[in-house]
Design a protein around this motif. Structure first.
Motif, PDB file in Angstrom:
ATOM      1  N   ASP B   4      49.181  -9.991  22.056  1.00 34.33           N
ATOM      2  CA  ASP B   4      48.883 -11.368  22.428  1.00 34.33           C
ATOM      3  C   ASP B   4      49.989 -11.988  23.268  1.00 34.33           C
ATOM      4  O   ASP B   4      49.747 -12.889  24.051  1.00 34.33           O
ATOM      5  N   ALA B   7      49.471 -12.011  26.835  1.00 34.94           N
ATOM      6  CA  ALA B   7      48.465 -12.943  27.343  1.00 34.94           C
ATOM      7  C   ALA B   7      49.126 -14.067  28.124  1.00 34.94           C
ATOM      8  O   ALA B   7      48.477 -14.777  28.871  1.00 34.94           O
ATOM      9  N   PHE B   8      50.428 -14.225  27.939  1.00 31.68           N
ATOM     10  CA  PHE B   8      51.145 -15.314  28.605  1.00 31.68           C
ATOM     11  C   PHE B   8      52.186 -14.778  29.596  1.00 31.68           C
ATOM     12  O   PHE B   8      53.294 -15.294  29.671  1.00 31.68           O
ATOM     13  N   GLU B  11      53.100 -17.346  32.325  1.00 30.18           N
ATOM     14  CA  GLU B  11      53.878 -18.451  31.762  1.00 30.18           C
ATOM     15  C   GLU B  11      55.310 -18.004  31.453  1.00 30.18           C
ATOM     16  O   GLU B  11      56.269 -18.738  31.704  1.00 30.18           O
ATOM     17  N   ARG B  45      50.101 -28.030  32.222  1.00 31.31           N
ATOM     18  CA  ARG B  45      49.011 -27.060  32.271  1.00 31.31           C
ATOM     19  C   ARG B  45      48.973 -26.221  30.985  1.00 31.31           C
ATOM     20  O   ARG B  45      47.915 -26.014  30.388  1.00 31.31           O
ATOM     21  N   LYS B  48      47.582 -28.145  28.097  1.00 35.31           N
ATOM     22  CA  LYS B  48      46.122 -28.216  28.124  1.00 35.31           C
ATOM     23  C   LYS B  48      45.511 -26.917  27.645  1.00 35.31           C
ATOM     24  O   LYS B  48      44.514 -26.917  26.911  1.00 35.31           O
ATOM     25  N   VAL B  49      46.120 -25.814  28.067  1.00 34.49           N
ATOM     26  CA  VAL B  49      45.625 -24.494  27.621  1.00 34.49           C
ATOM     27  C   VAL B  49      45.747 -24.390  26.103  1.00 34.49           C
ATOM     28  O   VAL B  49      44.817 -23.954  25.428  1.00 34.49           O
ATOM     29  N   VAL B  52      43.061 -26.385  24.449  1.00 32.66           N
ATOM     30  CA  VAL B  52      41.759 -25.688  24.503  1.00 32.66           C
ATOM     31  C   VAL B  52      41.730 -24.530  23.499  1.00 32.66           C
ATOM     32  O   VAL B  52      40.775 -24.380  22.728  1.00 32.66           O
ATOM     33  N   LEU B  53      42.790 -23.739  23.519  1.00 30.89           N
ATOM     34  CA  LEU B  53      42.822 -22.577  22.611  1.00 30.89           C
ATOM     35  C   LEU B  53      42.828 -23.013  21.149  1.00 30.89           C
ATOM     36  O   LEU B  53      42.168 -22.398  20.314  1.00 30.89           O
ATOM     37  N   HIS B  55      41.568 -25.782  19.983  1.00 34.67           N
ATOM     38  CA  HIS B  55      40.217 -26.270  19.690  1.00 34.67           C
ATOM     39  C   HIS B  55      39.274 -25.092  19.419  1.00 34.67           C
ATOM     40  O   HIS B  55      38.502 -25.091  18.451  1.00 34.67           O
ATOM     41  N   GLN B  56      39.373 -24.074  20.277  1.00 33.09           N
ATOM     42  CA  GLN B  56      38.498 -22.914  20.094  1.00 33.09           C
ATOM     43  C   GLN B  56      38.825 -22.153  18.813  1.00 33.09           C
ATOM     44  O   GLN B  56      37.928 -21.653  18.136  1.00 33.09           O
ATOM     45  N   ALA B  57      40.117 -22.063  18.512  1.00 36.86           N
ATOM     46  CA  ALA B  57      40.514 -21.376  17.273  1.00 36.86           C
ATOM     47  C   ALA B  57      39.923 -22.103  16.068  1.00 36.86           C
ATOM     48  O   ALA B  57      39.439 -21.479  15.122  1.00 36.86           O
ATOM     49  N   GLN B  59      37.211 -23.930  16.114  1.00 38.54           N
ATOM     50  CA  GLN B  59      35.767 -23.651  16.125  1.00 38.54           C
ATOM     51  C   GLN B  59      35.485 -22.294  15.485  1.00 38.54           C
ATOM     52  O   GLN B  59      34.554 -22.150  14.678  1.00 38.54           O
ATOM     53  N   LEU B  60      36.316 -21.313  15.870  1.00 34.28           N
ATOM     54  CA  LEU B  60      36.121 -19.966  15.314  1.00 34.28           C
ATOM     55  C   LEU B  60      36.315 -19.954  13.803  1.00 34.28           C
ATOM     56  O   LEU B  60      35.557 -19.327  13.068  1.00 34.28           O
ATOM     57  N   LYS B  63      33.334 -21.404  12.257  1.00 37.00           N
ATOM     58  CA  LYS B  63      32.234 -20.440  12.294  1.00 37.00           C
ATOM     59  C   LYS B  63      32.404 -19.399  11.190  1.00 37.00           C
ATOM     60  O   LYS B  63      31.456 -19.053  10.493  1.00 37.00           O
TER      61      LYS B  63
END
Lengths: 124, 155
Positions: B4, B7-8, B11, B45, B48-49, B52-53, B55-57, B59-60, B63
């Protein structure tokens, strides 16, 4: 340039990057253990493609489920497309999602807000 | 985790670049301002990423939690079904046992009836044999017997 086609598995999506036919798609489920490794080929292909793209590039994404690492990789793809757009190429992203999947719609909205590139949400 | 990290890459590369800027001696205020603005842009930037990540985490996680709760419900439903089936099996086993007992009793009765029929048949055979014998073989004796009986009765 050579086209890139990756067949789907239970953990990785189907990828079709065909500059001859103008098809750019990533569909299915994306939960690979090594998302970075998986998307490396895609990112490299787009990088190469961005040097001499078609007049109009529409990228279709239709993912049913993806993990956080994949999400970061998707962002990297979007960034590359955004760069192409900023460089004056006609680029758009179509985010297809299940009309019943609110989370996926929200995810699309998140990306949309983050990017400076035409980004269309398409419920299916 | 190490995967992981990659992934950056961009950056991380920018961070290194920004860090190396500090080492540069005699940078003009203009250049500093430019570099600082770039850092702010990239930081914004990245923020913001991360939003988003995150928020998605979430959500996951939600779920997964929903899926876990659903599995729990299905597990309970299955347990109830299994319990019901086990009870049904027990009832069926008792039924089978009862039927087997009834069958044994029936076989027993059938055996007795068969034996009785054999005895009755044997008696009948003896009687018929006597009748045939006296009617067709020893008719004289038969007549004598009839006379004797008749005589006793007439007496």
């Amino acid at each position: 340039m050579r086209n890139l086609v990756i067949e789907p598995t239970s953990k990785t999506p189907k990828v079709i990057l065909n500059a001859d036919l103008g098809i750019f798609e990533i569909t299915g489920r994306s939960i690979p253990e090594d998302a970075i490794g998986f998307y490396r080929k895609v990112l490299d292909w787009i990088e190469e493609y961005s040097k001499n793209p078609l007049t109009d590039t529409t990228f279709k994404f239709q993912l049913e489920y993806f993990n956080t690492s994949s999400s970061k990789c998707l962002l990297d793809i979007f960034r590359k497309l955004e760069r192409m757009h900023k460089n004056g190429h006609k680029v758009s992203i179509r985010w297809h999602y299940d009309a019943d999947d609110e989370d996926m719609a929200e995810t699309g909205q998140d990306y949309q807000a983050l990017l400076d590139v035409p980004f269309e949400l398409v419920p299916v | 985790m190490s995967q992981d990290k990659h992934a950056f890459v961009e950056e991380t590369a920018f961070l290194e670049e920004a860090r190396s800027k500090i080492e540069v001696v005699g940078l003009s205020p203009e250049a500093w301002r430019e570099a600082y603005a770039k850092v702010i842009d990239n930081y914004e930037r990245l923020l913001k990423v991360v939003e988003v990540l995150t928020h998605q985490a979430t959500q996951l996680e939600n779920k997964l939690e929903k899926a876990r709760a659903q599995l729990e419900l299905q597990k309970k439903a299955l347990s109830t079904e299994v319990e019901g089936l086990e009870k049904q099996i027990q009832i069926q086993q008792k039924e089978v046992h009862k039927k087997a007992q009834e069958r044994d009793i029936l076989y027993d009765r059938m055996g007795k009836t068969r034996m009785m029929l054999i005895v009755v048949f044997a008696v009948l055979l003896v009687v018929v044999s006597f009748m045939v014998y006296y009617l067709f073989v020893d008719t004289a004796r038969m007549i004598e017997l009839v006379k004797q009986i008749h005589g006793i009765e007439t007496k």
